[in-house]
Motif scaffolding. Structure first.
Motif, PDB file in Angstrom:
ATOM      1  N   ALA A   7     -52.778   9.232  32.783  1.00 46.27           N
ATOM      2  CA  ALA A   7     -53.226   9.366  33.873  1.00 46.27           C
ATOM      3  C   ALA A   7     -54.874   9.422  34.189  1.00 46.27           C
ATOM      4  CB  ALA A   7     -52.660  10.693  34.871  1.00 46.27           C
ATOM      5  N   SER A   8     -54.690  10.176  32.692  1.00 48.20           N
ATOM      6  CA  SER A   8     -56.574  10.424  32.519  1.00 48.20           C
ATOM      7  C   SER A   8     -57.191   9.170  32.286  1.00 48.20           C
ATOM      8  CB  SER A   8     -56.599  11.977  31.980  1.00 48.20           C
ATOM      9  OG  SER A   8     -56.477  11.038  30.412  1.00 48.20           O
ATOM     10  N   ILE A  12     -59.127   6.853  38.816  1.00 50.10           N
ATOM     11  CA  ILE A  12     -59.406   7.211  40.918  1.00 50.10           C
ATOM     12  C   ILE A  12     -59.814   5.256  41.505  1.00 50.10           C
ATOM     13  CG2 ILE A  12     -59.082   8.334  42.675  1.00 50.10           C
ATOM     14  CD1 ILE A  12     -56.632   8.834  40.578  1.00 50.10           C
ATOM     15  N   LYS A  32     -51.832   0.953  38.837  1.00 50.07           N
ATOM     16  CA  LYS A  32     -51.768   2.307  38.991  1.00 50.07           C
ATOM     17  C   LYS A  32     -51.195   3.003  39.088  1.00 50.07           C
ATOM     18  CE  LYS A  32     -56.404   3.315  39.233  1.00 50.07           C
ATOM     19  NZ  LYS A  32     -57.161   4.306  40.121  1.00 50.07           N
ATOM     20  N   LEU A  36     -48.151   5.775  37.697  1.00 47.33           N
ATOM     21  CA  LEU A  36     -47.847   6.828  38.393  1.00 47.33           C
ATOM     22  C   LEU A  36     -46.443   7.268  38.766  1.00 47.33           C
ATOM     23  CD1 LEU A  36     -51.401   7.303  40.375  1.00 47.33           C
ATOM     24  CD2 LEU A  36     -50.695   8.577  38.347  1.00 47.33           C
ATOM     25  N   ASN A  77     -53.576   8.830  45.417  1.00 47.35           N
ATOM     26  CA  ASN A  77     -54.236  10.269  45.204  1.00 47.35           C
ATOM     27  C   ASN A  77     -53.680  10.819  45.297  1.00 47.35           C
ATOM     28  OD1 ASN A  77     -56.944   8.892  45.016  1.00 47.35           O
ATOM     29  ND2 ASN A  77     -57.407   9.070  47.731  1.00 47.35           N
ATOM     30  N   SER A  80     -51.746  11.640  41.891  1.00 50.82           N
ATOM     31  CA  SER A  80     -52.585  11.913  40.834  1.00 50.82           C
ATOM     32  C   SER A  80     -52.011  13.632  40.882  1.00 50.82           C
ATOM     33  CB  SER A  80     -53.993  11.368  40.737  1.00 50.82           C
ATOM     34  OG  SER A  80     -53.980  10.157  40.869  1.00 50.82           O
ATOM     35  N   ARG A  81     -52.935  14.362  42.297  1.00 50.45           N
ATOM     36  CA  ARG A  81     -52.584  15.355  42.784  1.00 50.45           C
ATOM     37  C   ARG A  81     -51.269  15.978  41.635  1.00 50.45           C
ATOM     38  NH1 ARG A  81     -51.162  17.330  46.768  1.00 50.45           N
ATOM     39  NH2 ARG A  81     -50.605  16.276  47.697  1.00 50.45           N
TER      40      ARG A  81
END
Length: 580
Positions: A7-8, A12, A32, A36, A77, A80-81
């Motif tokens: 993920a890193s 984004i 992407k 995720l 988003n 990712s959070r």
């Protein structure tokens, strides 16, 4: 952690006006989102909070392939959070660590609570619950605990069923027949428990214990059925009939255990593999435990005797099953080629020789039973021993006949090239004959002694030679110089073949010359004696203690005639029997 690293490295996306679903930017954004999606799905297996788990599941419920560019970007988003929060919770010192401590404390508390509960049932907890890594594994371990508890309860149910059935059965024949019906219902209940626990894949040890409980009930039902027939045919009370059936079954089961033990010992003698020898040794040790337990069973308490007998039979069946699975298939490996030929030739020769010897002993016993004990009236004392040992004589005769059949069959199989089967049968026949001889020998020796007593008269010795072991010393007028001040006879214990009695005498020499006590004899069923060779000085007294073994099949009624053989003649006194 691999998922977090992935993920890193995926940046984004920054909103770009005018992006369309068919554009290259959308394709990158969708790729992407799929990464995720996979990482969030895998994070559900981690030890995370319920709240975070719920948010991830809501996000994963969305079909990302159908989202517009703007909505898809918002989904990325959010994903990712959430993934960052997962990373925060699984770090060392974070929530997962705290949850692990809480789970460990819970498992420790659960184990203590279970131990306390099981202690009341006198059961040891069979697993270490603190090994559980999660609830699923804990449930699996708890199933094992539950199965052990259920097996113990079933075993107690079997015992209670037998005791209740026996208490009702001794009331009369009709009650005994009803008791057998109740034992059939108990069998069905235990069978149902076994089937249910098998479906739960419980350990084999638990199933074995349940099978022992089942065999215990079956054995008890069979004994009650035999006792009912005896009561009808011989017009006996049910209690006496049950006792007789128990005695017969005990004798038969002892023979089964001892013959299997001897068979495995013969096999162990012929193999060279050390691991196989050790395995056979452990099985033999277990058989010896069962034999000793059965030989020392209390014949006085039939409510304890019958369940014990059934339990021993159940364990014997388990041992036989284990032997057939772990021993018999490997005999060709342990004794390849000529080893089997040599072992067979030795075993069959020994079996044939022993067969003739035991058949001769059996013929002598049967002749005495038929001629002396039937033709002569009143029958001599030896006949009482023969009558009370009839169960052993009859069981021995059956065992000898079985062994003879096995010898003939083993020779036939060997000639056909079926050498392993032939060796097994030859070993079994020899083992059975050794057991038959051991069981028959006490009665046979009694008959020999009784015959010698009626045909031989031995005068009191005038010198001090060692007396012969035969108890055929004629009773004379009691020697005036020898006085018996105290005498006691105590029954100590009984095993499969004999009962041990302890005779204690205090003898005084009232004369002026030394007197030798050569031996003592209990004057029952042909006599059972012991050499002592004790010198009593003039004007003194001495205490003599001897343990005398008597055939278990001889009934001793108090008082017992005790013959004391001395250098001044023989003295006969009457001694009361005391129980230990």
């Amino acid at each position: 952690m691999l998922a977090i690293l992935l993920a890193s490295v995926i940046p984004i996306a920054i909103p770009v006006a005018g992006e369309q679903q068919g554009s290259q930017a959308y394709a990158v954004l969708l790729a992407k989102a799929k990464v995720l999606y996979t990482m969030l799905n895998r994070s559900l297996a981690l030890n995370i909070s319920t709240e975070l788990r719920s948010e991830i599941q809501s996000l994963l419920a969305v079909n990302i392939s159908s989202l517009s560019v703007d909505v898809l970007r918002e989904w990325v988003n959010n994903a990712s959070r959430l993934l960052a929060r997962v990373n925060e919770e699984v770090r060392v010192g974070g929530r997962a660590y705290a949850v692990g401590i809480a789970l460990q404390r819970y498992l420790n508390g659960l184990e203590k609570a279970l131990e306390e509960r099981l202690r009341k049932l006198n059961i040891t907890i069979p697993v270490n619950l603190t090994r559980a890594r999660d609830i699923s594994e804990l449930n699996k371990l708890l199933r094992n605990v539950t199965s052990v508890v259920e097996a113990e309860k079933t075993n107690r149910f079997a015992n209670a069923s037998i005791v209740v059935a026996l208490r009702n059965a001794v009331k009369g024949v009709r009650d005994a027949e009803e008791a057998q019906k109740h034992l059939v219902l108990a069998e069905k209940a235990i069978n149902a428990t076994i089937d249910r626990l098998r479906r739960l894949n419980v350990s084999e040890d638990v199933i074995e214990r349940l099978q022992v409980a089942l065999e215990k009930v079956r054995e008890s039902r069979g004994i009650l059925a035999n006792a009912t027939q005896v009561a009808k045919q011989k017009a006996k009370s049910m209690e006496d009939a049950v006792r007789e059936a128990l005695e017969n079954r005990t004798a038969q089961l002892l023979m089964d255990i001892e013959s299997r033990e001897q068979e495995l010992k013969e096999l162990r003698e012929n193999i060279t593999d050390e691991r196989a020898k050790q395995m056979l040794g452990s099985i033999i040790d277990r058989l010896e435990e069962l034999r000793d337990r059965l030989a020392n069973a209390s014949a006085e308490n039939i409510t304890r005797w019958m369940p014990d007998l059934g339990e021993i039979r159940g364990w014997l069946k388990n041992i036989e099953k284990n032997v057939n699975k772990t021993v018999m298939p490997f005999i060709p490996v342990w004794m390849p080629g000529k080893g089997i030929d040599r072992a067979f030739n030795e075993s069959i020769a020994k079996a044939k020789e022993l067969l003739q010897e035991v058949k001769q002993m059996l013929a002598e016993v049967n002749k005495t039973r038929e001629i002396v004990c039937i033709a002569i009236y009143p029958p001599p004392p030896i006949c009482k021993a023969i009558i009370e040992g009839r169960a052993v004589i009859d069981s021995t005769a059956r065992l000898v006949a079985k062994a003879e059949t096995e010898i003939n069959l083993s020779e036939k199989l060997y000639a056909e090239g079926r050498k392993l089967e032939a060796l097994t049968l030859a070993n079994r026949a020899y083992a059975e004959l050794r057991v038959a001889k051991a069981w028959l020998e006490p009665i046979y020796n009694m008959i020999k002694r009784a015959t010698e007593t009626t045909t031989t008269t031995t005068a009191p010795p005038t010198t001090t030679p060692t007396p012969t072991p035969t108890p055929s010393v004629a009773t004379t007028t009691p020697a005036q110089l020898v006085k018996v001040k105290n005498a006691s006879l105590e029954k100590l214990q009984c095993n499969a073949f004999t009962c041990t009695y302890r005779l204690i005498l205090t003898v005084e020499n009232d004369g002026s010359t030394a007197i030798t006590i050569y031996g003592v004899r209990l004057d029952v069923a042909g006599g059972f004696g012991k050499t002592v060779n004790v010198v009593v000085k003039p004007g003194s007294e001495t205490s003599i203690t001897v343990d005398i073994e008597i055939s278990r099949f001889v009934s001793i009624e108090s008082p017992v005639p005790v013959v004391i053989i001395t250098s001044q003649g023989t003295i006969t006194i009457q001694v009361q029997v005391e129980s230990s």
